[in-house]
Design an enzyme around this catalytic site. Structure first.
Site, short mmCIF file in Angstrom:
data_model
loop_
_atom_site.label_atom_id
_atom_site.label_comp_id
_atom_site.label_asym_id
_atom_site.label_seq_id
_atom_site.Cartn_x
_atom_site.Cartn_y
_atom_site.Cartn_z
N ARG A 13 0.84 -1.21 0.00
CA ARG A 13 0.00 0.00 0.00
C ARG A 13 0.88 1.26 0.00
O ARG A 13 1.04 1.90 -1.02
CB ARG A 13 -0.95 -0.04 1.22
N ASP A 14 1.50 1.55 1.12
CA ASP A 14 2.32 2.77 1.20
C ASP A 14 3.50 2.67 0.24
O ASP A 14 3.87 3.65 -0.42
CB ASP A 14 2.84 2.93 2.65
N HIS A 205 4.72 4.23 12.75
CA HIS A 205 4.81 4.18 11.28
C HIS A 205 5.82 5.27 10.91
O HIS A 205 5.49 6.46 10.94
CB HIS A 205 3.41 4.46 10.71
N HIS A 207 8.60 6.91 8.30
CA HIS A 207 9.30 7.02 7.02
C HIS A 207 10.77 7.32 7.33
O HIS A 207 11.08 7.97 8.33
CB HIS A 207 8.64 8.09 6.15
N CYS A 238 4.29 9.22 0.33
CA CYS A 238 2.93 9.66 0.07
C CYS A 238 2.95 10.66 -1.08
O CYS A 238 3.68 11.65 -1.03
CB CYS A 238 2.34 10.30 1.33
N ASN A 247 9.23 4.06 3.55
CA ASN A 247 9.08 3.64 4.95
C ASN A 247 10.38 2.98 5.41
O ASN A 247 11.19 2.54 4.60
CB ASN A 247 7.97 2.58 5.06
P1 HMG Z 1 -12.70 14.10 -3.67
O1 HMG Z 1 -12.45 14.39 -5.11
O2 HMG Z 1 -12.84 15.24 -2.75
O3 HMG Z 1 -13.94 13.12 -3.47
O4 HMG Z 1 -11.55 13.13 -3.18
P2 HMG Z 1 -15.45 13.30 -3.70
O5 HMG Z 1 -16.13 12.73 -2.51
O6 HMG Z 1 -15.78 14.70 -4.13
O7 HMG Z 1 -15.68 12.33 -4.95
C1 HMG Z 1 -15.06 12.56 -6.20
C2 HMG Z 1 -15.06 11.27 -7.00
O8 HMG Z 1 -14.27 10.27 -6.35
C3 HMG Z 1 -16.46 10.67 -7.13
O9 HMG Z 1 -16.49 9.95 -8.35
C4 HMG Z 1 -16.50 9.68 -6.00
O10 HMG Z 1 -17.40 8.62 -6.21
C5 HMG Z 1 -15.08 9.15 -6.03
P3 HMG Z 1 -17.08 10.60 -9.69
O11 HMG Z 1 -18.48 10.98 -9.34
O12 HMG Z 1 -16.22 11.80 -10.01
O13 HMG Z 1 -16.95 9.51 -10.69
N1 HMG Z 1 -14.65 8.60 -4.73
C6 HMG Z 1 -14.06 7.40 -4.58
N2 HMG Z 1 -13.75 6.46 -5.49
C7 HMG Z 1 -13.17 5.34 -4.99
N3 HMG Z 1 -12.90 5.15 -3.69
C8 HMG Z 1 -13.21 6.08 -2.76
C9 HMG Z 1 -13.82 7.26 -3.22
N4 HMG Z 1 -14.26 8.38 -2.60
C10 HMG Z 1 -14.77 9.18 -3.52
N5 HMG Z 1 -12.91 5.88 -1.48
C11 HMG Z 1 -10.80 11.37 -1.73
C12 HMG Z 1 -11.52 12.70 -1.83
C13 HMG Z 1 -10.62 11.10 -0.26
C14 HMG Z 1 -11.63 10.30 -2.38
C15 HMG Z 1 -9.45 11.47 -2.47
O14 HMG Z 1 -8.78 12.63 -2.08
C16 HMG Z 1 -8.57 10.28 -2.19
O15 HMG Z 1 -8.84 9.18 -2.64
N6 HMG Z 1 -7.48 10.48 -1.43
C17 HMG Z 1 -6.60 9.38 -1.04
C18 HMG Z 1 -5.24 9.87 -1.01
C19 HMG Z 1 -4.28 8.76 -0.63
O16 HMG Z 1 -4.47 7.61 -0.97
N7 HMG Z 1 -3.22 9.14 0.06
C20 HMG Z 1 -2.22 8.19 0.48
C21 HMG Z 1 -2.66 7.35 1.63
S1 HMG Z 1 -2.46 8.14 3.19
C22 HMG Z 1 -0.77 7.94 3.55
O17 HMG Z 1 0.00 7.49 2.73
C23 HMG Z 1 -0.30 8.27 4.93
C24 HMG Z 1 -0.01 7.02 5.79
O18 HMG Z 1 0.93 6.16 5.16
C25 HMG Z 1 0.54 7.42 7.16
C26 HMG Z 1 1.70 8.42 7.05
O19 HMG Z 1 2.77 8.05 6.53
O20 HMG Z 1 1.48 9.55 7.48
C27 HMG Z 1 -1.28 6.21 6.03
MG MG Z 2 3.07 6.41 5.25
#
Ligand code: HMG
Ligand code: MG
Length: 310
Positions: A13-14, A205, A207, A238, A247
């Site tokens: 994932r990450d 967690h 990095h 990220c 990580n």
């Molecule tokens: P948005 O554009 O604000 O979402 O994105 P929305 O609610 O306005 O919806 C827009 C479109 O996305 C719609 O589709 C929704 O259905 C769809 P459309 O009508 O345009 O066809 N949608 C989705 N589709 C699939 N799965 C979903 C979903 N939600 C809405 N869950 C959103 C907001 C949160 C969806 C977007 O910003 C996003 O997906 N962000 C994820 C970012 C990400 O993956 N970041 C990395 C993970 S976090 C990380 O790495 C940190 C961590 O490792 C810890 C650390 O190191 O700190 C965990």
């Molecule tokens: Mg992370």
């Protein structure tokens, strides 16, 4: 205090979410098989996020459906909102991980929500998960520093942790998203939270941007923390947190734990094989410090053997 440590592999994932080359489901499963062969038992397998935001995770449903279920491995999936929760549960997830950054800007960049909105969404999803018998893990991202806003006060992290645990989260993972933390900060955060809630529901967690991952892990171990995320070969980062490198490498973490008398059930030689599979799949050179060291040991042994044979 227990000497058993859970190593939670987040490479799929990450590790992969920031990779420019899309790794197909078969490739992800090949990495997973190699990890399982090395003894890995806890895996964050994917994220049910917007495929527009993270194309690498567009195959989350298919991957989750194809995970080997008969090998004693516990799988989790990251979800950013209610839609992600529903997709994950439909695909068979029994544990979800939620992400909440400690700063306004990182929440907006990462999940397009304000800090308050993200907190509300996390609480709602945790409550729903608990009502539906799903385990919920909460990441507090940027827990020591944010790529956009700089240093983060520990009180902010304590406050968000309180709210996630009040909502019913089973675990809170303190995340150093860009690897800017130092062991004194980590010790302060974990010792305070461990005193308040007990160390069992906390995890780390880290990095490894500045090579501090092991040091931060050790600081947390000293506070009684016994669960850590890491990523095979040090993959990771990220896409929405500039400066976030990989990580902490799983092989480095496992090597340190094994050498120090902790029990994690994972074998470093097996992990080295998993690094090779991850290299084949991502087409890049990977590996924590211990891989280079193991390779140099082998070269020395080979040279000594051929000198003895002459
Ligand atoms: P948005 O554009 O604000 O979402 O994105 P929305 O609610 O306005 O919806 C827009 C479109 O996305 C719609 O589709 C929704 O259905 C769809 P459309 O009508 O345009 O066809 N949608 C989705 N589709 C699939 N799965 C979903 C979903 N939600 C809405 N869950 C959103 C907001 C949160 C969806 C977007 O910003 C996003 O997906 N962000 C994820 C970012 C990400 O993956 N970041 C990395 C993970 S976090 C990380 O790495 C940190 C961590 O490792 C810890 C650390 O190191 O700190 C965990
Ligand atoms: Mg992370």
């Amino acid at each position: 205090m227990s000497d058993t440590v859970i190593v939670n592999e987040v490479g799929l994932r990450d590790g992969l979410q920031n990779q420019p080359r899309l790794v197909p489901v078969e490739g992800k499963l090949a990495i997973l098989e190699a990890l399982i062969a090395a003894g890995v038992k806890s895996v964050e397998a994917t994220s049910f996020v917007s495929p527009k935001a993270v194309p690498q995770m567009a195959d989350a449903g298919e991957l989750f459906a194809r995970l080997p279920r008969d090998r004693g491995v516990a799988y989790a999936a990251l979800v950013p909102n209610e839609k992600g929760y529903e997709r994950a549960v439909e695909a068979g997830a029994k544990t979800i991980a939620l992400v909440l950054a400690a700063t306004e800007t990182l929440n907006r960049k990462n999940i397009n929500m304000s800090l308050e909105r993200a907190t509300e969404v996390n609480i709602a999803v945790i409550k729903r998960a608990k009502a539906e018998g799903i385990e919920a893990r909460s990441y507090i991202s940027a827990a020591v520093g944010c790529p956009y806003e700089g240093g983060v006060a520990p009180e902010v992290v304590f406050g968000l942790t309180d709210r996630m645990l009040d909502a019913g989260a089973d675990e809170v993972a303190i995340a150093d998203t860009i690897g800017c933390g130092n062991p004194a900060q980590i010790k302060h955060i974990f010792s305070t939270l461990a005193q308040r809630y007990g160390p069992e529901i906390l995890s780390g967690h880290f990095h490894d941007t500045r090579g501090m991952g092991l040091t931060l892990t050790w600081a947390a171990l000293e506070c009684g923390i016994r669960k850590f995320d890491s990523s095979i070969g040090g993959l990771g980062g990220c896409p929405f947190a500039p400066g976030a490198s990989g990580n902490l490498a799983t092989e480095d973490l496992v090597f340190m734990l094994n050498e120090s008398g902790f029990e994690c059930g994972i074998d470093v030689t097996g992990l080295r094989a998993a690094v090779k599979v991850a290299e084949e799949q991502t087409k890049q050179k990977l590996g924590g410090r211990v891989v280079a060291w193991l390779e140099s040991q082998e070269r020395r042994k080979k040279a000594a053997a051929s000198a003895a044979a002459e």
